[in-house]
Write an enzyme that holds these catalytic residues in place. Structure first.
Site, PDB file in Angstrom:
ATOM      1  N   GLU A  78       0.836  -0.983   0.122  1.00 42.37           N
ATOM      2  CA  GLU A  78       0.018   0.146   0.004  1.00 42.37           C
ATOM      3  C   GLU A  78       0.900   1.320  -0.104  1.00 42.37           C
ATOM      4  O   GLU A  78       0.457   2.197  -0.817  1.00 42.37           O
ATOM      5  CB  GLU A  78      -0.786   0.082   1.250  1.00 42.37           C
ATOM      6  CG  GLU A  78      -1.674   1.280   1.277  1.00 42.37           C
ATOM      7  CD  GLU A  78      -3.190   0.966   1.899  1.00 42.37           C
ATOM      8  OE1 GLU A  78      -3.506  -0.240   2.213  1.00 42.37           O
ATOM      9  OE2 GLU A  78      -3.757   2.237   2.430  1.00 42.37           O
ATOM     10  N   ASP A  79       1.918   1.236   0.737  1.00 42.95           N
ATOM     11  CA  ASP A  79       2.755   2.356   0.868  1.00 42.95           C
ATOM     12  C   ASP A  79       4.160   2.649  -0.148  1.00 42.95           C
ATOM     13  O   ASP A  79       4.448   3.654   0.196  1.00 42.95           O
ATOM     14  CB  ASP A  79       2.990   2.805   2.216  1.00 42.95           C
ATOM     15  CG  ASP A  79       1.991   2.959   3.078  1.00 42.95           C
ATOM     16  OD1 ASP A  79       0.985   3.704   2.730  1.00 42.95           O
ATOM     17  OD2 ASP A  79       1.664   2.633   4.156  1.00 42.95           O
TER      18      ASP A  79
END
Ligand code: MN
Length: 498
Positions: A78-79
């Site tokens: 996700e990051d």
């Protein structure tokens, strides 16, 4: 910059899993460190500190190298935009699935009640599929709470409130008492700032004073047990978590005098038999308070908690609470479901990965059912919070099946829990073989038998006055609404309903 063998993460991991695959954990760390390189947390720290902190928490709870590695990698998709395929190539299917599960849960962005419910639903569904995903999410949330001061106030409040309302009750349901206490204490100051300051200021001096007294009392207990050939494994004081103390004080009109477990004394002895023997020794030395003796060994709490509790007039007449348990019970009380990943009895690490018995998570199915049956998102949210928060009791069917219900439930709640028809047709109940009224509050351990009238098809709307469960209330209301819409039966006046 890889992990050294002496790194606290690896030390914690080896404590429960001496054979753990350290190379795997180091590889996961290196991979995450590179993926997040250049990224900073709001605190200004390098990003890797966050997944590392989450992994450390899981290792301390005794979880294995697979979970610890997945925690190190939990934000790389996700990051840091790492494709799942890359993870699969490097770490295989199991770790990838865990990271994918955490990624799907997503970051909580509050966009009204609907989005919120959707998040909750996803959490329960993934928990039912593999409870390990939620354990990683807990560790992630813990570190986010620890670094909450770097976020804007509005966000602080929202994350803290959600932790109190959702995460802590779930941790409690999973039997993770220590985690629940930590989550609550971290969130407390952000949600009830003034109450927190009041309590912390008031409590600190009392705890210091109390500790001094208890040191003396504990030495005396140790001698007593040794003299009676029950050498204790350990005796230690434990401070009550601040938020649970706060909740207790609210029940007692803020009267500190009535709280006897500000600091309780925990006694660990080798066997169950020693637990009862130790209780007897304490009671023959000091007089116990009436109604304060609790046998959670014979009747564990619904989340599995076991211990003997007693409160006695101890040395110099001071009131002290004792908790007596075996090391296994202690492990369970602190770590709950996570204890399933600890050693097996031969001291080897567990090899099976999803080893949590299905019955342990039966309440999850109940929550998902409530959500499906609710007529609006707002109603679903309220019911789910209610279900999560209520204290639970265990009662039994005549054939010995265990039914888990909210405190103060009645035979009607019991009947509806088992089957809708049983609820609609019930006319009386036997509790422990004695006939009792349908509004009788059930107690832990009761054996309940429902008596039905086969020709009866609809519930009595008066039951709405005393039922406790969402399921019972919903079925009764369905009938009341149906009756009201038909002309044959006139609606009850509001006075009668009250
Ligand atoms: Mn995270």
């Amino acid at each position: 910059m890889t992990l050294t063998p002496q790194h606290p993460l690896l030390q914690s991991l080896r404590r429960f899993h001496p054979q753990a695959d350290i190379d795997l954990v180091c590889l996961a760390y290196d991979f995450a460190e590179e993926a997040h390189r250049g990224q900073l947390r709001k605190s200004g720290e390098p990003y890797i500190r966050h997944p590392l902190a989450a992994a450390e928490k899981l290792a301390m709870m005794g979880l294995d190298e697979v979970l610890v590695s997945a925690a190190l990698l939990h934000d790389v998709v996700e990051d840091a935009g790492i494709p799942l395929e890359d993870l699969r190539e490097n770490f295989g299917g199991e770790i990838t699935q865990l990271v994918e599960g955490v990624t799907k849960l997503g970051k909580l962005k509050y966009r009204g009640v609907e989005r919120y419910m959707e998040n909750l639903r996803r959490m329960f569904v993934s928990m039912a599929a593999d409870v390990r995903v939620v354990l990683i999410k807990f560790a992630d949330r813990m570190h986010n709470l620890e670094t909450l001061q770097f976020l804007p106030p509005q966000k602080q409040h929202r994350i803290a409130l959600e932790s109190l309302e959702i995460y802590a009750p779930i941790a409690n349901r999973l039997g993770m008492g220590e985690l629940k206490g930590q989550i609550e204490d971290l969130a407390f100051p952000y949600v009830y700032a003034e109450e927190y300051r009041w309590l912390a200021g008031k409590i600190q001096p009392q705890i210091v004073e109390r500790q001094h007294y208890l040191d003396g009392a504990m030495a005396e207990v140790r001698n007593l047990l040794n003299d009676n050939d029950i050498p204790p494994i350990s005796i230690h004081g434990r401070n009550k978590h601040l938020y649970s103390l706060y909740k207790k004080l609210l029940r007692y009109n803020r009267d500190f005098e009535r709280v006897h477990d500000l600091v309780a004394v925990r006694i660990l002895v080798p066997t169950v038999r020693d637990c009862y023997a130790a209780l007897g020794i304490l009671h023959s030395a000091w007089k116990p308070l009436k109604d304060k003796i609790k046998d959670y060994i014979a009747q564990p709490k619904p989340n599995g908690y076991q211990s003997l509790h007693t409160t006695v007039f101890c040395k110099d007449g001071e009131i002290v609470e004792f908790q007596i348990r075996t090391p296994e019970m202690h492990d369970n009380a602190e770590f709950g479901i996570a204890a399933h990943w600890h050693y097996d009895e031969f001291g080897k690490p567990k090899t099976a990965r999803t080893i949590v018995p299905r019955e342990k998570l039966a309440w999850l199915d109940q929550l998902l059912k409530i959500q499906k049956e609710a007529s609006s998102e707002a109603e679903a949210l309220e019911s789910m919070k209610l279900e999560l928060f209520q204290n639970r009791i265990f009662v039994f069917t005549p054939t010995g099946d265990v039914i888990d219900l909210p405190e103060d439930s009645t035979p009607v709640d019991f009947a509806y829990h088992i089957h809708t028809d049983l609820g609609n047709r019930c006319v009386a109940a036997k509790i422990n073989e004695k006939m009792q009224a349908l509004h009788t509050k059930l107690q832990n351990g009761d054996v309940v038998e429902i008596i039905i009238n086969k020709s009866r098809t609809r519930p009595n709307s008066d039951w709405l006055h005393f039922v406790k469960t969402t399921t019972a209330r919903k079925h009764i209301l369905d009938h009341v609404r149906k009756d009201r819409s038909s002309f044959a039966i006139p609606p009850r006046s509001s006075k009668e309903l009250r």
